[in-house]
Write an enzyme that holds these catalytic residues in place. Sequence first.
Site, mmCIF file in Angstrom:
data_model
loop_
_atom_site.group_PDB
_atom_site.id
_atom_site.type_symbol
_atom_site.label_atom_id
_atom_site.label_comp_id
_atom_site.label_asym_id
_atom_site.label_seq_id
_atom_site.Cartn_x
_atom_site.Cartn_y
_atom_site.Cartn_z
ATOM 1 N N ALA A 162 0.754 -1.204 -0.121
ATOM 2 C CA ALA A 162 0.014 0.065 -0.171
ATOM 3 C C ALA A 162 0.942 1.251 -0.123
ATOM 4 C CB ALA A 162 -0.844 0.213 1.203
ATOM 5 N N PRO A 163 0.279 2.396 -0.545
ATOM 6 C CA PRO A 163 1.254 3.586 -0.613
ATOM 7 C C PRO A 163 1.508 4.114 0.857
ATOM 8 C CG PRO A 163 -1.098 4.036 -1.435
ATOM 9 C CD PRO A 163 -0.912 2.634 -1.368
ATOM 10 N N HIS B 286 -6.946 5.510 5.222
ATOM 11 C CA HIS B 286 -5.656 6.362 5.086
ATOM 12 C C HIS B 286 -4.788 6.052 6.214
ATOM 13 C CE1 HIS B 286 -4.099 9.400 2.371
ATOM 14 N NE2 HIS B 286 -3.400 9.789 3.282
#
EC number: 1.1.99.31
Length: 565
Positions: A267-268, A451
């Site tokens: 994942a970023p 996030h």
Amino acid sequence: MSFARVRTALRCQRAAASPAPPKVQARRFANKAAPHASASSAGSRAFHLGLAAGAALAVGGAGLYLFSRSPVLLDAQLPVKQRGRARSISAAEVAKHNSRDSMWVCIDDEVWDITNFVELHPGGAKVLEQNAGKDVTKVFKSIHPPKTLEKFLTDDNFVGRIDVDEVTKIGGGKNAEDLRIEQARKELRNVETVVCLDEFEEISQKILSEMAMAYYGTGAETEQTLRDEREAWQRVRFRPRVLRKMRHIDTNTTFLGIPTPLPIFVAPAGLARLGHPDGEQNIVRGVAKHDILQVVSSGASCSIDEIFEVKEPDQNLAWQFYVHSDKKIAEEKLKRALALGAKAIFVTVDVPVLGKRERDLKLKARSQNYEHPIAAQWKAAGSKVEETIAKRGVSDIPDTAHIDANLNWDDIAWIKERAPGVPIVIKGVGCVEDVELAKQYGADGVVLSTHGARQLDGARAPLDVLIEVRRKNPALLKEIEVYVDGQARRGTDVLKALCLGARGVGFGRGFLYAQSAYGADGVDKAIRILENEIQNAMRLLGANTLADLKPEMVECSFPERWVPE
């Protein structure tokens, strides 16, 4: 201020300035990719670079750059004039230039005058003021891509060079934290002794700066969601099947049509150079050994070019897309990622404004205390420190005006038109209704995500959202690819999500910690750990292939005990 306005203003300043005398060519700051090396062979070589950056430079969760917040280089390199014999600058002279009227900084052994850039700085003036008259090499390199200086400054800003022995007088030497980290790195145990992803975090706590740990570990506000995400995985229990032939296990699948040997992806996660000088390049190199998908962060501390240049020819990288409020700039960024070979675009939709990340903010507030050395300098110079802090705010959350706060579902068509044939994934979905809308507007996939629990505190854990999708509209799980992230740390976490219908699971922090401690070797080891855990748990669960993972193999105990149908 947008980058377009910064560039325009700088060009106007340069056009108005009188021609500078000929000088020798500026030294480049972009280093070629370093060859892969194990932690044991690298020792402490350059590891202290970027690890003990001043706390005043870590804010919010976007990473406050000294010059540029965007790692994507949109412009051609600005021309650099010839430089003559560099003037020798003393530390005492550099230290004098610590005000708005005259502001110098030292990077490596070079002294730069940034006085005319202060008001144009995309990250705000305060961070420059706090480091004026000092050596900023460590913090600059830890969060900036190469060529940042060449992009925003010209030879007119070059003052001269400082003697290496003088640098320590303006903060360029090793401080107590540098020495602590250096010693901790010498005492790192062999990466092969690490048995689970949680250990990478435990080890990283010893070798990361306070700033890096705050940035990597923080959640929003009370961190309720951060805690809940870990607990969510524990609320799902297995219902294993036995007496099945379990000798052969197959974990192969596809993500968005891209083959992958494991149902996981990177994942970023941004600012990997806070943990290791090679940053995101470590992750690319470690992932290449396993051919799993990596989603490159738009907040990376390596430039997008740096990241893509070290990938293997057949390696699959996707790109995280923050849609810029200036559609022209947004399109330029998108085109650049596609030109470099991004196999998919993950559109991040949960950041219309930055979340309140209090660990970061408290650390920064301490650095802005009135008795802080920088504040003391302001006081000695007659600055009104209290007024400055009151006016700009202690938290100084970075400006997110460059992110389009009006991004909406109609913009998905705009993105698809500019990325024909490339899968589009909506990242940051938090309810079944938005999964339905993503399908309706033509997205190829969604990532159920908070996030990293860094945005809306109190938002449900992504795994709970997946359960909601399974309960209310299970057909969606076959009509659009649904991915999930959120504090997954185990192979068993992956299997729980797949039993509930997810296509795959993203890991962010785990790989940040692994590369921080051990570089590419750490990333490689983390993937091998997950691979072993997934295969082992599949045998114990009674599933030979990923297709054998069924909803009836799990029981969800929250918000009520329920066996999916």
